[in-house]
Scaffold this active site. Sequence first.
Site, PDB file in Angstrom:
ATOM      1  N   ARG A   3       1.626  -5.105   6.069  1.00 18.73           N
ATOM      2  CA  ARG A   3       0.997  -4.034   5.293  1.00 18.73           C
ATOM      3  C   ARG A   3       1.842  -2.774   5.410  1.00 18.73           C
ATOM      4  NH1 ARG A   3      -5.167  -2.624   4.146  1.00 18.73           N
ATOM      5  NH2 ARG A   3      -4.796  -0.922   2.719  1.00 18.73           N
TER       6      ARG A   3
ATOM      7  N   ASN B 130       1.318   3.435  -2.873  1.00 15.06           N
ATOM      8  CA  ASN B 130       1.885   3.870  -4.158  1.00 15.06           C
ATOM      9  C   ASN B 130       1.379   5.259  -4.550  1.00 15.06           C
ATOM     10  OD1 ASN B 130       3.009   1.357  -4.274  1.00 15.06           O
ATOM     11  ND2 ASN B 130       1.665   0.573  -5.887  1.00 15.06           N
ATOM     12  N   GLY B 131       0.075   5.471  -4.369  1.00 14.68           N
ATOM     13  CA  GLY B 131      -0.539   6.753  -4.753  1.00 14.68           C
ATOM     14  C   GLY B 131       0.027   7.890  -3.922  1.00 14.68           C
ATOM     15  N   ARG B 132       0.128   7.690  -2.617  1.00 19.67           N
ATOM     16  CA  ARG B 132       0.643   8.756  -1.735  1.00 19.67           C
ATOM     17  C   ARG B 132       2.103   9.059  -2.031  1.00 19.67           C
ATOM     18  NH1 ARG B 132      -1.220   5.917   3.452  1.00 19.67           N
ATOM     19  NH2 ARG B 132      -1.776   4.371   1.877  1.00 19.67           N
ATOM     20  N   TRP B 133       2.873   8.025  -2.342  1.00 22.46           N
ATOM     21  CA  TRP B 133       4.286   8.215  -2.690  1.00 22.46           C
ATOM     22  C   TRP B 133       4.391   9.146  -3.907  1.00 22.46           C
ATOM     23  CZ3 TRP B 133       7.186   7.234  -7.059  1.00 22.46           C
ATOM     24  CH2 TRP B 133       8.580   7.213  -6.907  1.00 22.46           C
TER      25      TRP B 133
ATOM     26  N   ASP C 201       0.829  -1.206   0.000  1.00 20.89           N
ATOM     27  CA  ASP C 201       0.000   0.000   0.000  1.00 20.89           C
ATOM     28  C   ASP C 201       0.866   1.260   0.000  1.00 20.89           C
ATOM     29  OD1 ASP C 201      -2.291   1.483   0.024  1.00 20.89           O
ATOM     30  OD2 ASP C 201      -2.737   1.158   2.143  1.00 20.89           O
TER      31      ASP C 201
ATOM     32  N   ARG D  58     -11.529   2.200  -9.244  1.00 21.11           N
ATOM     33  CA  ARG D  58     -10.600   3.310  -9.480  1.00 21.11           C
ATOM     34  C   ARG D  58     -10.804   3.898 -10.887  1.00 21.11           C
ATOM     35  NH1 ARG D  58      -5.105   2.477  -6.121  1.00 21.11           N
ATOM     36  NH2 ARG D  58      -6.124   1.742  -4.251  1.00 21.11           N
TER      37      ARG D  58
ATOM     38  N   ASN E 135     -10.615  -2.866  -6.560  1.00 23.41           N
ATOM     39  CA  ASN E 135      -9.796  -1.868  -7.271  1.00 23.41           C
ATOM     40  C   ASN E 135     -10.385  -1.455  -8.625  1.00 23.41           C
ATOM     41  OD1 ASN E 135      -6.618  -3.139  -6.008  1.00 23.41           O
ATOM     42  ND2 ASN E 135      -7.813  -1.411  -5.283  1.00 23.41           N
TER      43      ASN E 135
ATOM     44  N   ARG F  82      -5.343  -2.219   8.286  1.00 21.08           N
ATOM     45  CA  ARG F  82      -6.564  -2.998   8.022  1.00 21.08           C
ATOM     46  C   ARG F  82      -6.254  -4.102   7.026  1.00 21.08           C
ATOM     47  NH1 ARG F  82      -7.792   2.232   6.123  1.00 21.08           N
ATOM     48  NH2 ARG F  82      -7.183   2.362   3.947  1.00 21.08           N
ATOM     49  N   ILE F  83      -7.232  -4.991   6.850  1.00 21.16           N
ATOM     50  CA  ILE F  83      -7.007  -6.215   6.063  1.00 21.16           C
ATOM     51  C   ILE F  83      -7.490  -6.071   4.612  1.00 21.16           C
ATOM     52  CG2 ILE F  83      -7.529  -8.713   6.000  1.00 21.16           C
ATOM     53  CD1 ILE F  83      -5.761  -7.778   8.406  1.00 21.16           C
TER      54      ILE F  83
HETATM   55  C1  FPP Z   1      -2.038   0.191  -3.289  1.00 20.55           C
HETATM   56  O1  FPP Z   1      -1.534   1.501  -3.255  1.00 20.55           O
HETATM   57  C2  FPP Z   1      -1.444  -0.500  -4.403  1.00 20.55           C
HETATM   58  C3  FPP Z   1      -2.141  -1.073  -5.431  1.00 20.55           C
HETATM   59  C4  FPP Z   1      -3.601  -1.064  -5.535  1.00 20.55           C
HETATM   60  C5  FPP Z   1      -1.421  -1.699  -6.547  1.00 20.55           C
HETATM   61  C6  FPP Z   1      -0.285  -2.523  -6.121  1.00 20.55           C
HETATM   62  C7  FPP Z   1       0.526  -2.869  -7.285  1.00 20.55           C
HETATM   63  C8  FPP Z   1       1.876  -2.840  -7.299  1.00 20.55           C
HETATM   64  C9  FPP Z   1       2.707  -2.511  -6.129  1.00 20.55           C
HETATM   65  C10 FPP Z   1       2.617  -3.242  -8.506  1.00 20.55           C
HETATM   66  C11 FPP Z   1       2.285  -4.655  -8.788  1.00 20.55           C
HETATM   67  C12 FPP Z   1       3.220  -5.277  -9.657  1.00 20.55           C
HETATM   68  C13 FPP Z   1       2.944  -6.317 -10.426  1.00 20.55           C
HETATM   69  C14 FPP Z   1       4.035  -7.019 -11.050  1.00 20.55           C
HETATM   70  C15 FPP Z   1       1.572  -6.809 -10.676  1.00 20.55           C
HETATM   71  P1  FPP Z   1      -2.548   2.701  -3.449  1.00 20.55           P
HETATM   72  O2  FPP Z   1      -2.601   3.044  -4.890  1.00 20.55           O
HETATM   73  O3  FPP Z   1      -3.868   2.365  -2.837  1.00 20.55           O
HETATM   74  O4  FPP Z   1      -1.821   3.825  -2.640  1.00 20.55           O
HETATM   75  P2  FPP Z   1      -2.532   5.001  -1.821  1.00 20.55           P
HETATM   76  O5  FPP Z   1      -3.287   4.349  -0.686  1.00 20.55           O
HETATM   77  O6  FPP Z   1      -1.363   5.819  -1.353  1.00 20.55           O
HETATM   78  O7  FPP Z   1      -3.421   5.731  -2.773  1.00 20.55           O
END
Ligand code: FPP
Length: 249
Positions: A195, A26-29, A24, A75, A72, A201-202
């Site tokens: 996580r 990726n978006g915030r990063w 979890d 989104r 997801n 959370r789960i």
């Molecule tokens: C949650 O972060 C992440 C995801 C929904 C996607 C996870 C996918 C990857 C890490 C890459 C997967 C790689 C392969 C090879 C399939 P978020 O977007 O919810 O972050 P946020 O809570 O900060 O918005």
Amino acid sequence: MKITQKVQTELNDNIPKHVAIIMDGNGRWAQKKFLPRVAGHKRGMEVVKTITKSASKLGIKVLTLYAFSTENWKRPQDEVSFLMKLPITFFDKFVPELVEEGIQVRVTGNIAGLPAATQQSVQKAIADTANGTKMILNFALNYGSRDEITQMVQAIATDIAHKKLTIDEIDEKVINQHLQTNFLGELSDPDVLIRTSGEERISNFLLWQIAYSELVFTDTLWPDFNEQIFIELIKEYQKRDRRFGAIKK
Ligand code: FPP
């Protein structure tokens, strides 16, 4: 810090066999860096490679990564289509390395619900890595635990209707056999669930299978996750006293 002999020795006696990760943040990063959200997913994919190799070196047998949930799909369309292309990019790039490392790719989730190109890529990666015996890299893709449990109930009800099973025969073993993680056999339950990103959370992940998993959380966002943090979290797991409902001898 690389996984040196010293760290390996330090961790050796109690390495979790099955590690599951909710990747979890990726978006915030990306937002923190004024980048589009998908830039976080792209970086996250690179981290998947790093952690896969670390896990295999540590002697972990199954690494289950939550890559896309049944929720997801809600989104924005452009983010969903980016996430659907990520496995294709990942497998195109890394399957030769996975084969070399003896890592077998598997998928838990509803593969048939993925776009055709993603399905083909996933099926090819599974076939190309089928001989790997060192570790299973299990992507939870289009996976949701309630969806899995619903399908399990439907399958068992169907078996009963067709007189292949009686109600009295339903036990935990039969339930496990009808879950999507059945192929993992005795390794189907994670020893530890990690996580990232500070959320605790789960999120509909492996609800049945984590009944006795240790839960470990870190504030690190997934794109910043690395081998050193991974090792620290494994050490935290190793400090836990797992009793599985019994009392200490
Ligand atoms: C949650 O972060 C992440 C995801 C929904 C996607 C996870 C996918 C990857 C890490 C890459 C997967 C790689 C392969 C090879 C399939 P978020 O977007 O919810 O972050 P946020 O809570 O900060 O918005």
